[in-house]
Design a protein around this motif. Structure first.
Motif, PDB file in Angstrom:
ATOM      1  N   SER A 252       0.838  -1.111   0.034  1.00 27.12           N
ATOM      2  CA  SER A 252      -0.024   0.013   0.044  1.00 27.12           C
ATOM      3  C   SER A 252       1.094   1.255  -0.193  1.00 27.12           C
ATOM      4  O   SER A 252       0.511   2.278  -0.560  1.00 27.12           O
ATOM      5  CB  SER A 252      -0.939   0.031   1.208  1.00 27.12           C
ATOM      6  N   ALA A 253       2.068   1.367   0.546  1.00 23.46           N
ATOM      7  CA  ALA A 253       2.994   2.449   0.762  1.00 23.46           C
ATOM      8  C   ALA A 253       3.540   2.692  -0.637  1.00 23.46           C
ATOM      9  O   ALA A 253       3.404   3.904  -1.156  1.00 23.46           O
ATOM     10  CB  ALA A 253       3.929   2.249   1.903  1.00 23.46           C
ATOM     11  N   LEU A 254       3.743   1.616  -1.469  1.00 30.56           N
ATOM     12  CA  LEU A 254       4.312   2.035  -2.781  1.00 30.56           C
ATOM     13  C   LEU A 254       3.135   2.540  -3.704  1.00 30.56           C
ATOM     14  O   LEU A 254       3.758   3.517  -4.140  1.00 30.56           O
ATOM     15  CB  LEU A 254       4.816   0.609  -3.417  1.00 30.56           C
ATOM     16  N   LEU A 255       2.082   2.097  -3.639  1.00 32.91           N
ATOM     17  CA  LEU A 255       0.878   2.308  -4.575  1.00 32.91           C
ATOM     18  C   LEU A 255       0.666   3.986  -4.029  1.00 32.91           C
ATOM     19  O   LEU A 255       0.526   4.773  -4.851  1.00 32.91           O
ATOM     20  CB  LEU A 255      -0.232   1.622  -4.308  1.00 32.91           C
ATOM     21  N   MET A 256       0.586   4.352  -2.850  1.00 28.50           N
ATOM     22  CA  MET A 256       0.349   5.630  -2.246  1.00 28.50           C
ATOM     23  C   MET A 256       1.634   6.575  -2.798  1.00 28.50           C
ATOM     24  O   MET A 256       1.263   7.656  -3.078  1.00 28.50           O
ATOM     25  CB  MET A 256       0.211   5.683  -0.804  1.00 28.50           C
ATOM     26  N   ALA A 257       2.727   6.108  -2.694  1.00 28.71           N
ATOM     27  CA  ALA A 257       4.005   6.865  -3.020  1.00 28.71           C
ATOM     28  C   ALA A 257       3.670   7.186  -4.639  1.00 28.71           C
ATOM     29  O   ALA A 257       4.198   8.385  -4.841  1.00 28.71           O
ATOM     30  CB  ALA A 257       5.228   6.189  -2.699  1.00 28.71           C
ATOM     31  N   CYS A 258       3.384   6.211  -5.086  1.00 24.24           N
ATOM     32  CA  CYS A 258       3.162   6.396  -6.841  1.00 24.24           C
ATOM     33  C   CYS A 258       2.185   7.379  -7.064  1.00 24.24           C
ATOM     34  O   CYS A 258       2.162   8.350  -7.992  1.00 24.24           O
ATOM     35  CB  CYS A 258       2.802   5.180  -7.489  1.00 24.24           C
ATOM     36  N   LEU A 259       0.843   7.220  -6.365  1.00 23.95           N
ATOM     37  CA  LEU A 259      -0.265   8.091  -6.689  1.00 23.95           C
ATOM     38  C   LEU A 259       0.397   9.476  -6.258  1.00 23.95           C
ATOM     39  O   LEU A 259      -0.215  10.574  -7.127  1.00 23.95           O
ATOM     40  CB  LEU A 259      -1.292   7.700  -5.781  1.00 23.95           C
ATOM     41  N   LEU A 260       0.852   9.809  -5.098  1.00 21.07           N
ATOM     42  CA  LEU A 260       1.266  11.291  -4.779  1.00 21.07           C
ATOM     43  C   LEU A 260       2.477  11.817  -5.597  1.00 21.07           C
ATOM     44  O   LEU A 260       2.256  12.972  -6.021  1.00 21.07           O
ATOM     45  CB  LEU A 260       1.959  11.276  -3.527  1.00 21.07           C
ATOM     46  N   THR A 261       3.583  11.146  -6.013  1.00 25.63           N
ATOM     47  CA  THR A 261       4.426  11.414  -7.031  1.00 25.63           C
ATOM     48  C   THR A 261       3.754  11.901  -8.470  1.00 25.63           C
ATOM     49  O   THR A 261       3.872  12.632  -8.968  1.00 25.63           O
ATOM     50  CB  THR A 261       5.389  10.433  -7.394  1.00 25.63           C
ATOM     51  N   GLY A 262       2.825  11.133  -8.931  1.00 26.81           N
ATOM     52  CA  GLY A 262       2.370  11.236 -10.035  1.00 26.81           C
ATOM     53  C   GLY A 262       1.222  12.630  -9.868  1.00 26.81           C
ATOM     54  O   GLY A 262       1.206  13.488 -10.878  1.00 26.81           O
ATOM     55  N   ALA A 263       0.666  12.831  -9.012  1.00 25.82           N
ATOM     56  CA  ALA A 263      -0.338  13.921  -8.849  1.00 25.82           C
ATOM     57  C   ALA A 263       0.505  15.390  -8.700  1.00 25.82           C
ATOM     58  O   ALA A 263       0.001  16.212  -9.350  1.00 25.82           O
ATOM     59  CB  ALA A 263      -1.126  13.902  -7.546  1.00 25.82           C
ATOM     60  N   SER A 264       1.564  14.952  -7.870  1.00 27.07           N
ATOM     61  CA  SER A 264       2.351  16.218  -7.620  1.00 27.07           C
ATOM     62  C   SER A 264       3.076  16.583  -8.984  1.00 27.07           C
ATOM     63  O   SER A 264       3.357  18.248  -9.141  1.00 27.07           O
ATOM     64  CB  SER A 264       3.190  16.240  -6.662  1.00 27.07           C
ATOM     65  N   SER A 265       3.650  15.750  -9.739  1.00 24.60           N
ATOM     66  CA  SER A 265       4.317  16.147 -10.805  1.00 24.60           C
ATOM     67  C   SER A 265       3.767  16.327 -12.002  1.00 24.60           C
ATOM     68  O   SER A 265       4.282  16.992 -13.063  1.00 24.60           O
ATOM     69  CB  SER A 265       5.337  14.996 -10.987  1.00 24.60           C
ATOM     70  N   ALA A 266       2.088  16.264 -11.833  1.00 23.01           N
ATOM     71  CA  ALA A 266       1.512  16.405 -13.211  1.00 23.01           C
ATOM     72  C   ALA A 266       1.599  17.826 -13.500  1.00 23.01           C
ATOM     73  O   ALA A 266       1.386  18.269 -14.892  1.00 23.01           O
ATOM     74  CB  ALA A 266       0.087  15.916 -12.785  1.00 23.01           C
ATOM     75  N   ILE A 267       1.593  18.695 -12.726  1.00 20.20           N
ATOM     76  CA  ILE A 267       1.286  20.273 -13.163  1.00 20.20           C
ATOM     77  C   ILE A 267       2.624  20.607 -13.805  1.00 20.20           C
ATOM     78  O   ILE A 267       2.575  21.634 -14.662  1.00 20.20           O
ATOM     79  CB  ILE A 267       1.404  21.036 -11.686  1.00 20.20           C
ATOM     80  N   TYR A 268       3.773  19.893 -13.561  1.00 23.43           N
ATOM     81  CA  TYR A 268       5.111  20.377 -14.243  1.00 23.43           C
ATOM     82  C   TYR A 268       5.052  19.926 -15.618  1.00 23.43           C
ATOM     83  O   TYR A 268       5.305  20.813 -16.572  1.00 23.43           O
ATOM     84  CB  TYR A 268       6.264  19.689 -13.595  1.00 23.43           C
ATOM     85  N   TRP A 269       4.626  18.570 -15.812  1.00 23.51           N
ATOM     86  CA  TRP A 269       4.537  17.974 -17.129  1.00 23.51           C
ATOM     87  C   TRP A 269       3.680  18.725 -18.132  1.00 23.51           C
ATOM     88  O   TRP A 269       3.781  18.895 -19.311  1.00 23.51           O
ATOM     89  CB  TRP A 269       4.044  16.443 -17.041  1.00 23.51           C
ATOM     90  N   THR A 270       2.399  19.067 -17.397  1.00 28.80           N
ATOM     91  CA  THR A 270       1.314  19.884 -18.353  1.00 28.80           C
ATOM     92  C   THR A 270       1.624  21.196 -18.320  1.00 28.80           C
ATOM     93  O   THR A 270       1.261  21.914 -19.345  1.00 28.80           O
ATOM     94  CB  THR A 270      -0.189  19.410 -17.423  1.00 28.80           C
ATOM     95  N   PHE A 271       1.944  22.056 -17.308  1.00 23.66           N
ATOM     96  CA  PHE A 271       1.797  23.422 -17.196  1.00 23.66           C
ATOM     97  C   PHE A 271       3.151  24.150 -17.188  1.00 23.66           C
ATOM     98  O   PHE A 271       3.198  25.410 -17.157  1.00 23.66           O
ATOM     99  CB  PHE A 271       0.875  23.966 -16.062  1.00 23.66           C
ATOM    100  N   ALA A 272       4.202  23.403 -17.022  1.00 23.00           N
ATOM    101  CA  ALA A 272       5.725  24.029 -16.661  1.00 23.00           C
ATOM    102  C   ALA A 272       6.046  25.157 -18.155  1.00 23.00           C
ATOM    103  O   ALA A 272       6.290  26.182 -17.721  1.00 23.00           O
ATOM    104  CB  ALA A 272       6.540  23.097 -16.617  1.00 23.00           C
ATOM    105  N   ARG A 273       5.711  24.609 -19.184  1.00 21.53           N
ATOM    106  CA  ARG A 273       6.247  25.426 -20.480  1.00 21.53           C
ATOM    107  C   ARG A 273       5.204  26.552 -20.469  1.00 21.53           C
ATOM    108  O   ARG A 273       6.022  27.754 -20.861  1.00 21.53           O
ATOM    109  CB  ARG A 273       6.132  24.531 -21.688  1.00 21.53           C
ATOM    110  N   ASN A 274       4.106  26.367 -20.280  1.00 26.30           N
ATOM    111  CA  ASN A 274       3.023  27.644 -20.517  1.00 26.30           C
ATOM    112  C   ASN A 274       3.395  28.555 -19.302  1.00 26.30           C
ATOM    113  O   ASN A 274       3.181  29.892 -19.764  1.00 26.30           O
ATOM    114  CB  ASN A 274       1.690  27.242 -20.462  1.00 26.30           C
ATOM    115  N   PHE A 275       3.774  28.022 -18.244  1.00 23.22           N
ATOM    116  CA  PHE A 275       4.089  28.895 -17.128  1.00 23.22           C
ATOM    117  C   PHE A 275       5.287  29.893 -17.308  1.00 23.22           C
ATOM    118  O   PHE A 275       5.482  31.032 -17.296  1.00 23.22           O
ATOM    119  CB  PHE A 275       4.443  28.219 -15.800  1.00 23.22           C
TER     120      PHE A 275
END
Length: 373
Positions: free
Chosen positions: A200-223
């Protein structure tokens, strides 16, 4: 080791950097050429996440019945066909199909290559082999960035070149990686999805990393271009720097050996959150520092997740990697929506800081003592 790792690196570059992430780089030019609205462009981009998750769900089943060699070929073919579809798309639907097919390749490639490492290399090289293969995204970004600068107004040529490289890489993998027929799961596939230790810790770690990094992949260039006034050339330089430093993520296997998996994960979480905070500082230097931190740390963390999953699900490593990356993909899918809403309601700077704080929640997850060895 090189015989397996080098073609694996190249396949990850084709599937992830060319097939999945390049659409975000070329999105303004593609949208203008096909007269796509922002909502249509975003919807098509979400097709990559849907395809990624579907492929991750099917990868263990296909690997178990056909072998990792078959799935590696399937990933390469899917990427090539998807890239060709994008290159020759003349309307929204064909573009969406191309993006979807290219996205499928990513969900098939990682579990299949992880299984190949487990089958073909001795146990002491598994962590290093998986970590270096995972740097393929960085190498691919290094190639896609300069191609964008060369063919900014001729993005179709870039995608044709991506497809040609994909054909070469597919042939290379077919010849280099043995067609070993392994059956990782001799029981029901559902029985094999249960980890040897709590996951469960692995899956939660992946979920949090995916969610927090999404803004970078999606909006960093536009920012960078919209909020900080960076030119297109500076934004692409930012992209290339992120790719170059992503190669540093290949050191994950060595660092895990030195400070153990738990501390390696916490170090990665801390640096990733810092990268999200640094990008809001008002200078291009800060943006490049952020790119260095994010590029190296994202690949570093995903390499950690691969090693973590293989330890939890040995010998069913393809199942572990699929579940871990599925949680990562779900996190990115949800994170993209949350980021867009946060930016719309508040501001880009507030959103990046909020997602940096979200990522720090991963520090409170506990890695089981056995997994840290």
């Amino acid at each position: 080791m090189k015989k397996i790792v080098l073609p694996g690196v190249a396949l990850i570059a084709v599937c992830y950097a060319f097939g999945r992430f390049s659409y975000g780089l070329f999105m303004p030019e593609i949208s203008e050429a096909l007269q796509l609205s922002e909502s249509a462009s975003g919807a098509i981009n979400s097709a990559t996440y849907i395809a990624y998750c579907l492929a991750l769900l099917t990868a263990p089943l296909i690997i178990n019945f056909k072998g990792h060699h078959y799935v590696i070929q399937l990933a390469g073919i899917s990427a090539i066909v998807g890239l060709i579809g994008i290159a020759f798309s003349h309307d929204t639907w064909l573009l969406a199909v191309g993006v979807f097919l290219a996205g499928l390749s990513t969900g098939w490639a990682s579990p299949a290559l992880g299984n190949a490492i487990s089958a073909e290399l001795p146990p002491e090289l598994h962590a290093k082999g998986n970590s270096w293969i995972n740097t393929g995204t960085g190498f691919g970004i290094i190639v896609s960035g300069p191609l964008y600068l060369l063919f900014t107004d001729y993005w179709r040529i870039s995608y044709i070149l991506f497809a040609v490289i994909g054909v070469i890489v597919l042939v290379w993998n077919r010849q280099a990686i043995p067609a070993t027929q392994t059956i990782p799961c001799t029981k029901s596939i559902w029985s094999c999805m249960k980890p040897t230790r709590p996951g469960s810790a692995l899956l939660m770690a992946c979920l949090l990393t995916g969610a927090s990094s999404a803004i970078y992949w999606t909006f960093a260039r536009n920012f960078l271009t919209d909020d900080k006034g960076a030119s297109d050339s500076e934004a692409v330089l930012f992209w290339i720097v992120m790719g170059v430093t992503g190669i540093l993520g290949g050191s994950a296997g060595l660092i895990i050996e030195r400070i153990k998996l738990g501390w390696s994960y916490r170090l990665g979480v801390l640096l990733l959150s810092i990268s999200l905070g640094v990008i809001v500082l008002p200078s291009m230097t800060a943006s490049l520092i952020s790119a260095v931190l994010f590029g190296s740390t994202y690949i570093f963390l995903t390499s950690i997740f691969i090693v973590w999953a293989t330890r939890l699900f040995e010998p069913n490593v393809s199942i572990g990697i699929s579940l871990a990356f599925l949680a990562l993909g779900v996190g990115q899918f949800l994170g993209s929506f949350m980021a867009g809403y946060t930016i719309e309601v508040f501001s880009s700077r507030t959103a990046f800081m909020a997602f940096a704080a979200l990522g720090l929640l991963g520090l409170f997850l506990r890695v089981n003592p056995v997994e840290q060895n």
